[in-house]
Design an enzyme around this catalytic site. Structure first.
Site, PDB file in Angstrom:
ATOM      1  N   THR B  26      25.528  -3.479  41.534  1.00  0.00           N
ATOM      2  CA  THR B  26      24.199  -4.360  41.625  1.00  0.00           C
ATOM      3  C   THR B  26      24.030  -4.910  43.268  1.00  0.00           C
ATOM      4  OG1 THR B  26      24.614  -6.395  40.875  1.00  0.00           O
ATOM      5  CG2 THR B  26      24.058  -4.744  39.318  1.00  0.00           C
ATOM      6  N   ASP B  27      22.791  -4.843  43.446  1.00  0.00           N
ATOM      7  CA  ASP B  27      22.547  -5.719  44.860  1.00  0.00           C
ATOM      8  C   ASP B  27      21.337  -6.547  44.340  1.00  0.00           C
ATOM      9  OD1 ASP B  27      19.905  -4.388  44.806  1.00  0.00           O
ATOM     10  OD2 ASP B  27      20.458  -2.995  46.383  1.00  0.00           O
ATOM     11  N   LYS B  28      21.098  -7.534  45.456  1.00  0.00           N
ATOM     12  CA  LYS B  28      20.186  -8.538  45.645  1.00  0.00           C
ATOM     13  C   LYS B  28      18.790  -8.198  44.917  1.00  0.00           C
ATOM     14  CE  LYS B  28      18.164 -10.312  49.133  1.00  0.00           C
ATOM     15  NZ  LYS B  28      16.778 -10.057  48.909  1.00  0.00           N
ATOM     16  N   GLY B  30      18.611  -6.786  42.128  1.00  0.00           N
ATOM     17  CA  GLY B  30      18.745  -6.821  40.687  1.00  0.00           C
ATOM     18  C   GLY B  30      18.933  -5.555  39.995  1.00  0.00           C
TER      19      GLY B  30
END
Lengths: 165, 165, 165, 165
Positions: B26-28, B30
């Site tokens: 995942t990344d920032k 979400g």
């Protein structure tokens, strides 16, 4: 009145940033794993923005606009190796009210070889994932020429020209 | 004589394997970072082979043949989230003497939604990176129906149907 | 009254989950890149929770509690290779009101060799990063024996025992 | 004759390299995923070597010596965020005939905060994974002061001091 030529002109502006291949980016074939080129494209996009005076982070944090990836394409033309210095060349190939496309070239500095070419398509959304138009001012900034002078730098150390201290 | 229909028939065989989205993927925003779909495509290819009775590793180790990636394409249709169970559907879309294309679909198990579709093109090389043809037997194996029965399994634990012990 | 022995007993419960090494996890040495073991530890933690009837995601989404990593340690005892099936063994080594430690072993299934051992320390925070205590009920669940029967499964396909169809 | 003080002195030499946090390095908590610090440590080691006039790649390619990781430790003191500029500080904490330890600090440039500290232990092997001693000359180079002047540079673009063109 804006002529098509004028409108298209900024799209000719390729932005260049340098990076160095990390050990973690290689695989057991001894070359860079193919998914990592997409990571480099993302760096190309971020630095394209920074050269135009804003951080992509500002767009997310201050203007509730996210460039969600809708499409990615990459053609791998030659392998990239650990410790290679690579130039990531980025430009905008299409800009609409709610979407954007970037084109990329990855060039090996040592021999000028194009190791990969690619393209990504993005949709602008808010933090809830709803499609929205670009916030005020971003379309202009994105297609303007770079407003800060930048020095391409390698991902990490660049030995100075002067040689041994 | 082989009719076109017969020759094409195996290409209809989609192989399905399950995985579970990792926190690291995942990344920032979400959601899953876009490069990771290419990692899942690679898992799809590997499991497509295993279902046909060989490991891709055998091809590299025993027959000096590597499936180098020449092209990748992905269309992201819906976000994937941490802990989602995803079905990676893989089939062959083109098979030539020295090259191969796979097509993919990533489906969210919980709601049957297609989160992404993609394609990769590969060239067969030896360990020195020279293009070569498929080693003896691989073209047949790749287009044959699965020879081992496989049970799609999630990337990790699958709570048993029986519930609490 | 709970004797120390009783209190410690649950900590003896190692949870086991299987995964298969991905091509993307290898590096140019031909072995798994060292940072990826920490990704596997994270899978071990997630499956440890799932076996006790909850998803780590629930804890984040429903109870505003995040297990932020404060420390990681890994000892690499033998290389892991592409396509290896690995057993990730996870247990709790310490549980306090606002913190938690997990211990891990990574075992190669083919020969039973321990390829790595490690430990991670975590602090419980809310979504703003403020340290908090575990939400109601989690300390019990974490130290309880597994409440769902789970079948260890490989990261991907497991050819069925029955052999060719 | 070399006094202990002289021998230890080079170990005081911390090397500094800058990088910028990538989007791909973040996770759904909105901060950098914990395994990525180990990737940054690897960059620190590589640039430590480069500042002393050799590439770690030379050691692998020309001298059949690999620094296999035997141990890693990281203490996470504060979160790192997307687009942060980080200084990776690296030094040698122990050097033996067949092994080596590096220590690291990761510092956020914007506020001087130490976001993480760590250590890695390495064993020297040949390409077959057999333990060997350092090739001729490397122990000296590793503990010598930097022989090329380097300019710490960010992972990517650094807007020039001069401002808008």
């Amino acid at each position: 009145m804006t002529s098509p030529a004028q409108q298209d002109a900024p799209f000719e502006d390729w932005h260049e940033t340098l990076l160095r291949v990390r050990y973690s980016e290689t695989d057991k074939m001894g070359i860079v794993y193919y998914a990592n080129y997409l990571v480099w494209f993302e760096i190309g996009r971020a630095e394209y923005c920074r050269a135009r005076g804003f951080s992509y982070l500002d767009m997310e944090q201050n203007d509730d606009a996210f460039l969600v990836v809708a499409e990615s394409y990459c053609r791998y033309k030659a392998p990239a190796f650990y410790d290679d210095e690579l130039l990531v060349r980025t430009h905008i190939t299409e800009l609409r009210r709610r979407s954007l496309r970037f084109g990329y070239e990855i060039v090996r500095v040592a021999n000028g070889q194009i190791v990969a070419e690619g393209e990504t398509g993005h949709v602008v959304t808010d933090s809830n994932g709803r499609v929205r138009s670009f916030p005020e001012g971003y379309a202009q900034r994105l297609t303007a020429p770079p407003i800060v002078k930048t020095t391409p730098t390698t991902g990490n150390e660049v030995p100075s020209q002067e040689g041994p201290a």
